[in-house]
Design an enzyme around this catalytic site. Structure first.
Site, short mmCIF file in Angstrom:
data_model
loop_
_atom_site.label_atom_id
_atom_site.label_comp_id
_atom_site.label_asym_id
_atom_site.label_seq_id
_atom_site.Cartn_x
_atom_site.Cartn_y
_atom_site.Cartn_z
N ASP A 1 0.81 -1.21 0.00
CA ASP A 1 0.00 0.00 0.00
C ASP A 1 0.84 1.27 0.00
O ASP A 1 0.66 2.15 -0.84
CB ASP A 1 -0.94 0.00 1.22
CG ASP A 1 -1.79 1.25 1.27
OD1 ASP A 1 -2.87 1.25 0.67
OD2 ASP A 1 -1.37 2.23 1.90
N ALA B 1 -4.77 2.57 -0.97
CA ALA B 1 -4.39 1.91 -2.22
C ALA B 1 -4.92 0.48 -2.25
O ALA B 1 -5.44 0.00 -3.27
CB ALA B 1 -2.87 1.93 -2.40
N ASP B 2 -4.82 -0.22 -1.13
CA ASP B 2 -5.40 -1.57 -1.03
C ASP B 2 -6.92 -1.52 -1.16
O ASP B 2 -7.52 -2.32 -1.89
CB ASP B 2 -5.04 -2.18 0.32
CG ASP B 2 -3.67 -2.82 0.34
OD1 ASP B 2 -3.32 -3.52 -0.62
OD2 ASP B 2 -2.93 -2.61 1.31
N LEU B 3 -7.55 -0.62 -0.44
CA LEU B 3 -9.00 -0.59 -0.40
C LEU B 3 -9.60 -0.25 -1.77
O LEU B 3 -10.55 -0.89 -2.22
CB LEU B 3 -9.47 0.42 0.65
CG LEU B 3 -9.09 0.08 2.09
CD1 LEU B 3 -9.41 1.25 3.01
CD2 LEU B 3 -9.80 -1.17 2.56
N GLY C 1 -9.36 -3.19 -4.09
CA GLY C 1 -10.39 -4.19 -3.81
C GLY C 1 -11.74 -3.78 -4.33
O GLY C 1 -12.49 -4.59 -4.90
#
Length: 409
Positions: A153, A181-183, A186
């Site tokens: 992230d 960035a991860d969220l 997803g």
């Protein structure tokens, strides 16, 4: 390990009920994608490595109250059944293939090429199962010069430009306080899967959904990305100020801080008229938003002196009375105690394996006809291995025992 039978697992409801996901994800981007689809009714089989499972199971402290389960893991893994399979072993790969044949969607976030070594890549599975929707979430996507690199992230926030936009002008570049960035990766993955489902309804064919975290970061640069493309100039770090609107920022009050969000000239005029600042409306440096942006420092200094005259509660009451955008800067304790947050049901409780309630953050999607479905708490490692292998593959107790002896499950 639980030996629960299928009658103990609630049946999913919601718009995706009847679909089954083979979940080969871990940490956050992939699990976020799958949890969104699970909340919408998809049945999820989360495949984890025997003995260790998802990396985030070890991200403690903190643990969920009364358990040793990581809060990090719990936040992205409700509505999933945990099945332990060692996919590095041929017998584990066969189990995986047998389960995938009964699934609609596969979501994975391994490095590019890893699953192909186990016969579980898209090129292999797509030929065997033409209707399979295969979502791959990686740091940099399936192609390009960085495709083989791992993605993290903070690394993506740095490479994707958001850190150059975040922080005080004279301070260090800063990452956002949560792993955005991860969220975002997803959530974009979930959107891609939903689009692929619609395509499959029309054609009967699945496809690969290729999500790169750097791609999604570039996409959500939003107005700042467009500011650069329009001007050719790198936007500077502005701390808590807005690049295109002034005043739209944090101000100190007599006893704390608030956010003041004045989005247009009419609202600015209303603000000035209410608080004895009519003279500013005659000043060309203040009268339009474009002028206020050009004279940002002057506007900020002028209003900072005004806001410092009263406490936060006074300002919030006065500003809300004249419908000027404003708000407190809440701690998380204040967020979860906020009456609006409570009224909207943003905090939920699901009965845990021991019957005690597990507190989780709700899914924010509100559907009037097919609401999200909270049916399973975050699973313990391998909790549903027997159940799934029995119900989906018909394996009996002796067959499961043999797989355990060989450390396949």
């Amino acid at each position: 390990m639980s030996h629960a039978n299928s009658t103990q697992t609630p049946q999913p409801s919601g718009p995706l009920a009847g679909l089954t996901i083979f979940d080969l994800t871990r940490v956050l981007a992939g699990p976020t994608c799958v949890q969104m689809l699970a909340d919408l009714g998809a049945s999820v089989i989360k495949i984890e490595k025997p003995g260790s499972g998802d990396d985030t199971r070890g991200f403690v402290p903190p643990a969920m109250p009364g358990t040793d389960q990581s809060a990090y893991f719990a936040g992205a893994n409700r509505n999933k059944r945990s099945v332990t399979i060692d996919i590095a072993k041929p017998s584990g790969q066969k189990l995986a293939h047998d389960l995938i044949a009964r699934c609609d969607i596969l979501v994975e976030n391994f490095k590019v090429g890893t699953l192909a070594r186990y016969g579980l890549g898209y090129e292999q599975l797509g030929k065997l199962h033409p209707g399979l929707i295969y979502c791959s979430i990686t740091g940099f996507g399936q192609t390009g010069p960085y495709a083989a690199r791992p993605g993290y992230d903070s690394l993506i926030q740095a490479m994707g430009g958001v850190m150059s936009l975040t922080g005080e002008p004279d301070g260090q570049p800063m990452k956002v306080g949560v792993p955005v960035a991860d969220l975002f990766a997803g959530l974009y993955g979930a959107i891609g899967v939903l689009a692929a489902l619609r395509h499959r309804e029309a054609t009967g064919l699945g496809q690969q959904v290729d999500i790169g975290m750097l791609d999604t970061n570039v996409a959500w640069l939003a107005n700042q990305g467009m500011n650069y493309l329009a001007s050719g100039q790198n936007p500077p770090r502005l701390g808590n100020q807005h690049p295109n609107i002034v005043p739209y920022q944090v101000f100190a009050t007599a006893d704390g801080h608030i956010v003041l969000s004045i989005g247009n000239d009419a609202t600015f005029a209303r603000f000035c008229q209410r608080f004895g600042l009519d003279h500013l409306l005659a000043d060309p440096k203040f009268v339009t938003n474009a002028a206020r942006v050009a004279n940002r420092a002057l506007v900020t200094e002028t209003l900072a002196n005004v806001l410092a005259a009263h406490g936060s509660a006074w300002w919030l009451a006065e500003l809300e009375a004249i419908k000027v955008g404003c708000g407190p800067i809440n701690t998380l304790e204040q967020v979860f105690a906020d009456p609006h947050v409570i009224a909207r049901g943003n905090l939920i409780e699901i009965a845990g394996k021991d019957g005690n309630p597990v507190k989780l953050v709700a899914n924010p999607v509100r559907l009037s006809a097919t609401p999200v479905d909270y049916r399973l708490p975050p699973p313990m490692l391998g909790e549903h291995t027997d159940e799934v292998l029995t119900d989906m593959l018909g394996l009996d107790a002796s067959e499961r025992a043999a797989l355990r002896r060989d450390q396949i499950i």
